[in-house]
Design a protein around this motif. Structure first.
Motif, mmCIF file in Angstrom:
data_model
loop_
_atom_site.group_PDB
_atom_site.id
_atom_site.type_symbol
_atom_site.label_atom_id
_atom_site.label_comp_id
_atom_site.label_asym_id
_atom_site.label_seq_id
_atom_site.Cartn_x
_atom_site.Cartn_y
_atom_site.Cartn_z
ATOM 1 N N UNK A 181 0.796 -1.336 0.204
ATOM 2 C CA UNK A 181 -0.044 -0.098 0.028
ATOM 3 C C UNK A 181 0.893 1.424 0.093
ATOM 4 N N UNK A 209 -4.786 8.481 7.359
ATOM 5 C CA UNK A 209 -3.825 7.738 7.016
ATOM 6 C C UNK A 209 -2.781 7.638 8.031
ATOM 7 N N UNK A 210 -2.488 6.513 8.682
ATOM 8 C CA UNK A 210 -1.450 6.407 9.493
ATOM 9 C C UNK A 210 -0.704 4.905 9.324
ATOM 10 N N UNK A 215 -1.204 2.019 11.018
ATOM 11 C CA UNK A 215 -2.278 1.179 11.230
ATOM 12 C C UNK A 215 -3.150 1.048 9.828
ATOM 13 N N UNK A 216 -3.606 2.173 9.199
ATOM 14 C CA UNK A 216 -4.467 1.871 8.053
ATOM 15 C C UNK A 216 -3.504 1.457 6.673
ATOM 16 N N UNK A 253 -3.227 -2.296 7.537
ATOM 17 C CA UNK A 253 -4.491 -2.959 7.222
ATOM 18 C C UNK A 253 -4.653 -3.233 5.757
ATOM 19 N N UNK A 254 -4.425 -2.071 5.015
ATOM 20 C CA UNK A 254 -4.600 -2.416 3.632
ATOM 21 C C UNK A 254 -3.704 -3.361 3.291
ATOM 22 N N UNK A 281 -4.651 -6.926 4.175
ATOM 23 C CA UNK A 281 -6.127 -7.404 3.323
ATOM 24 C C UNK A 281 -5.712 -7.665 2.003
ATOM 25 N N UNK A 286 -8.742 -6.101 11.963
ATOM 26 C CA UNK A 286 -9.401 -5.667 10.940
ATOM 27 C C UNK A 286 -9.198 -6.735 9.749
ATOM 28 N N UNK A 287 -8.455 -7.837 10.136
ATOM 29 C CA UNK A 287 -8.264 -8.789 9.001
ATOM 30 C C UNK A 287 -8.757 -10.037 9.589
#
Lengths: 136, 349, 388
Positions: free
Chosen positions: B12, B50-51, B53-54, B57-58, B61, B98-99
């Protein structure tokens, strides 16, 4: 929103992170956020509501560009906000990101993404959740 | 012998970019000298929402979407970063949730400057090899901080990649890994401070170059390989010049380095840097290609990996998630003022 | 159930009333209504007060007791009830008071509506208004109150060809009416260009498509109709009252462009009054945003769904039109101290039916309607009144 009260966010994590709704096993209708009982089947649906993970795919039903935002969001303004018709049935309200505001249209196809939604200032907790972006 | 390696991967990169020349102009520097000197044309910029963590997660995923493993079979998640959103409260817990990998797994956040992601890969390998877990997810991601006006500002960017490590359906076998670590204070950030400090030219010879060359040679000695045995070589990339120079010192060609060298167009994603380089290589790699990867983390250390691509890579559903090149091409430029807003450089009361 | 009449009204000026406190405002409106009705304080059986968020706006809950005390009834110990339904709090207070008199429990009740909104700074007033939305599933994700109405406008424009100019014309009309109302916050006309060129708040709604932040209070005296003539020559009877609810978030609705809370509340009120929408001579509707008036005249049955924008073009809603809407200036020009709004709407209709609305008087008005919406339509109260 009341600040500093973490449980209020924490208990919604399955919904906010993973779009976990639920489904009435009587009529198959899908709800987001999950409901205790189905408003259609009512008594018959009790005990028959099952968790259901939404795909995060949908399209813009209507939208606006927010220019005057609350202080938690003002750094992001102007930003698009939309009601999104999810393909499984429920509709939700969320921001659209990674797209020029001129490109937002009714019918635009979207998918969910994971973003920071807001925080309780520099000291408090950070709250994450869904936003949506363009899907080809 | 059991093959331990990469089962899937995802990357990402935030969509916003700022040109080095725009940063140079803001500080009254000559854009050409800066861009040329650092070998960085532009860098990625995270938006306000956005950081690490995001980004983690992206990436995670994306990795999961390309394969068919059950998230509940993930036994460990390690997130390497030097810009975790919380000083205390693991990024990995957010990723795990988140996953859908919670609750039966182990999670920890790593920090080792720019090599925390490769350290996470090594840990996952060990846990898989010892049968403590079935799959481990190793993530390297950063939204790197740089003080306004500092030379780091041209490089410090945002991005990350996630690798699922396991021993079934491995798309790339990790044949060998080794590390080289010393106490070398070339770059640091003190507890509670917003921006890092660094030793200027001291970050070069005794730090980056010594650790990478020593560790790379150690790895080739362990595996009995030579630079020409590798299709691709990935080195940590704090700027566009260092990785090319270190490759040359070790006997690798610019051709070998090219696919994994992203710094010129996205900047230095710190813990994400070699991880994104590897993701970019996996995007194009073919069965039996051999990959040489050496990370570097200030402070200082280096992790090196000898990797062989397997036939299984053809079964990976790469199209289920964006390729690194697609992430690089999907961009929108911001000016320095917007960058300052997004990076929280403005102060008001 | 017995008939109920309004025998007195009181209203403060609406606006940024820096020198007036919450309790001063309610006491001022209350004494006006008592004087207007000719009753004595001792005859009052109960108080009903509509207030959306005194707790957030002035840091004071326990509003029922406060209002009784501020109005000078503390020694009489009369029951005082605070009613809340976001921006429909006032209209609902009227309905609750109406029930208590209609039931025979009370003979005379005072209805108050109040909001003191300017004792907060920055975006706090907007944040408080947004508490009428779904906090967890709308506001949390960046929705603002204007933003929710803006999404209705976007869809209305898409489905029915409603134009940006038609939205703006609602504001032009209501400002023209407000210019004639001495109590209005904005006693001035506005040009179409000014509305169109105002800074955007949430597209397509600009700043002048939005009702203002206001302070103000309004009061009514309700009395059993059979006793009304004892106090006034011009009692105004409540002939229909309806209330309905809907999903809290807008996205939960079947149709983004219809407030079913309005259609259901209106159906209930029309049925009780035994009239058709065409019998209404004048209406005060909930125009918190310009699009809201377009929606209201459709959902109340004055025009067909989708024709709200055209109705503005055809001037049927002006003071001398077929169905004059918001002669007071509406929320847009008169001001919108949320808890006061539903009560003030009835006060205006009472003045209209008594023939006392001065320059903004609608000719031969016999039957009037009020329409008070909670936030983005999750609740709605419709009341119908007729001169006795």
């Amino acid at each position: 929103m009341a600040e500093g009260a973490v449980p209020r966010f924490w208990r919604e994590i399955p919904q906010r992170y993973n779009l976990i709704g639920n489904k009435c096993n009587e009529c198959e209708k899908v709800f987001f956020p999950p409901r205790e009982s189905c408003p259609e089947c009512r008594r018959k649906s009790m005990g028959k509501m099952k968790d259901f993970k939404l795909s995060g795919e949908g399209e813009v039903l209507t939208y606006t560009i927010i220019y005057e935002a609350s202080e938690k969001f003002e750094g992001q303004a102007p930003y698009p906000l939309a009601i999104i018709q999810l393909k499984e049935g429920p509709k939700i309200t969320a921001q659209i990101v990674d797209c020029d505001i001129e490109d937002v249209k009714i019918g635009m196809k979207l998918k969910s993404t994971f973003r920071k939604i807001q925080d309780d200032g520099y000291v408090g907790a950070i709250y994450y959740g869904y936003k949506f972006k363009k899907r080809n | 012998m059991v093959n331990i390696g990469i089962v899937s991967y995802g990357a990402y990169i935030p969509r916003f970019r700022i040109k080095s020349s725009d940063i140079a102009k803001a500080w009254g520097k000559d854009p050409k000298t800066i861009t040329g000197g650092l070998g960085i044309i532009e860098k990625s910029v995270p938006s306000l929402d956005q950081d690490v963590a995001t980004i983690s997660v992206e990436s995670a995923r994306s990795a999961l979407s390309r394969c068919s493993i059950n998230p509940q079979d993930i036994g460990a998640i390690y997130v390497g970063s030097e810009s975790h959103p919380y000083a205390v409260k693991p990024t990995g817990t957010i990723v795990a949730e988140a996953v859908c990998a919670t609750p039966n797994l182990t999670v920890a956040d790593y920090e080792f400057a720019c090599k925390a992601g490769t350290a996470a890969i090594q840990t996952c390998m060990a846990l898989v090899k010892s049968d403590m877990i079935k799959y481990g997810v190793a993530i390297g991601a950063d939204t790197a901080q740089a003080a306004p006006g500092d030379a780091l500002e041209y490089a410090a960017s945002a991005g990350g990649a996630a690798f699922i490590i396991g021993k079934e359906n491995v798309i790339a076998t990790i044949n060998q890994t080794c590390s080289f670590t010393t106490d070398t204070p070339d770059f640091w950030r003190r507890e509670g401070r917003k921006y890092p400090a660094h030793g200027g030219r001291f970050t070069g010879a005794p730090a980056y170059f010594r650790h990478i060359t020593s560790n790379a040679k150690n790895l080739m000695e362990l595996t009995g390989t030579k630079p020409e045995d590798y299709t691709f070589a990935i080195f940590h990339q704090p700027n566009g010049k260092f990785p090319v120079r270190v490759a040359k010192m070790l006997g690798f060609t610019p051709e070998q380095v090219k696919q994994g060298l992203l710094c010129p167009v996205i900047g230095n994603t710190y813990s994400g840097a070699t991880m994104l380089g590897l993701a970019s290589v996996l995007d194009v790699a073919k069965p039996s290609d051999r990959v040489f990867l050496t990370s570097y983390g200030s402070g200082a250390g280096s992790d090196a990996f000898d990797i062989t691509i397997t036939d299984t890579i053809n079964q990976l559903e790469k199209k289920k998630a964006p390729l690194v090149s697609e992430l690089i091409d999907d961009k929108e430029y911001v000016d320095y003022a917007t960058y300052a807003k997004y990076r929280d450089l403005l102060y008001w009361e | 159930m017995r008939d109920v009449a309004v025998i007195g009204v009181g209203i403060t000026k609406f606006g940024e009333l820096w020198d007036k406190s919450f309790r001063q405002l309610i006491a001022e409106a209350g004494s006006q209504a008592i004087i207007d009705s000719g009753i004595s304080g001792k005859e009052i059986d109960a108080l009903y007060v509509g207030s959306m968020s005194a707790g957030r706006f002035v840091g004071q809950e326990h509003v029922g007791a406060l209002v009784a005390d501020a109005s000078g009834f503390s020694q009489m110990h009369i029951p005082s009830i605070r009613v809340e339904s976001a921006c429909a709090s006032g209209g609902l207070a009227v309905r609750q008071g109406y029930f208590s008199v209609a039931s025979g429990m009370n003979d005379i009740v005072v209805i108050g509506g109040i909001e003191k909104m300017t004792d907060v700074v920055g975006t706090e007033a907007s944040n408080i208004l947004a508490t009428g939305l779904d906090q967890e599933w709308e506001a949390f994700f960046g929705a603002t109150f204007p933003g929710i109405y803006a999404m209705i406008a976007t869809r209305h424009m898409h489905d029915f060809g409603t134009t940006r100019e038609q939205l703006a014309q609602v504001a032009v009309k209501n400002h023209a009416n407000g210019a004639l109302n001495p109590y209005a916050q904005f006693k001035r006309e506005m040009k179409l260009e000014s509305i169109l060129n105002a800074p955007m708040v949430a597209s397509p709604l600009g700043m002048l498509d939005c009702s203002p932040v206001s302070d103000g209070a309004a009061t009514l005296i309700l009395c059993a109709a059979e006793k009304a003539k004892k106090y006034t020559d011009k009692p105004v009877k409540i002939i229909g009252s309806g209330q309905a609810s809907d999903t809290l978030p807008l996205h939960g609705r079947n149709d983004i462009c219809t407030f079913e809370s309005t259609t259901y509340a209106a159906r209930m009120a029309y049925k009780q009054a035994n009239i058709e929408p065409s019998k209404i001579d004048v209406a005060e509707v909930h125009d918190c945003f310009t699009i809201a008036e377009i929606l209201a005249i459709e959902d109340l049955g004055f025009v067909k769904k989708g024709d709200g924008g055209k109705a503005i073009d055809n001037k049927i809603t002006t003071l001398d039109g077929k169905i004059p809407i918001n002669p007071s200036g509406g929320l847009k020009a008169k001001g919108h101290p949320v808890g006061a709004t539903g009560v003030a709407q009835i006060a205006e209709i009472v003045l209209q039916l008594r023939g006392e609305a001065d320059k903004r008087q609608v000719k031969d008005a016999k039957i009037g309607l009020t329409h008070n919406v909670g936030a983005s339509g999750a609740s709605c109260v419709v009341n119908i009144l007729e001169a006795m």
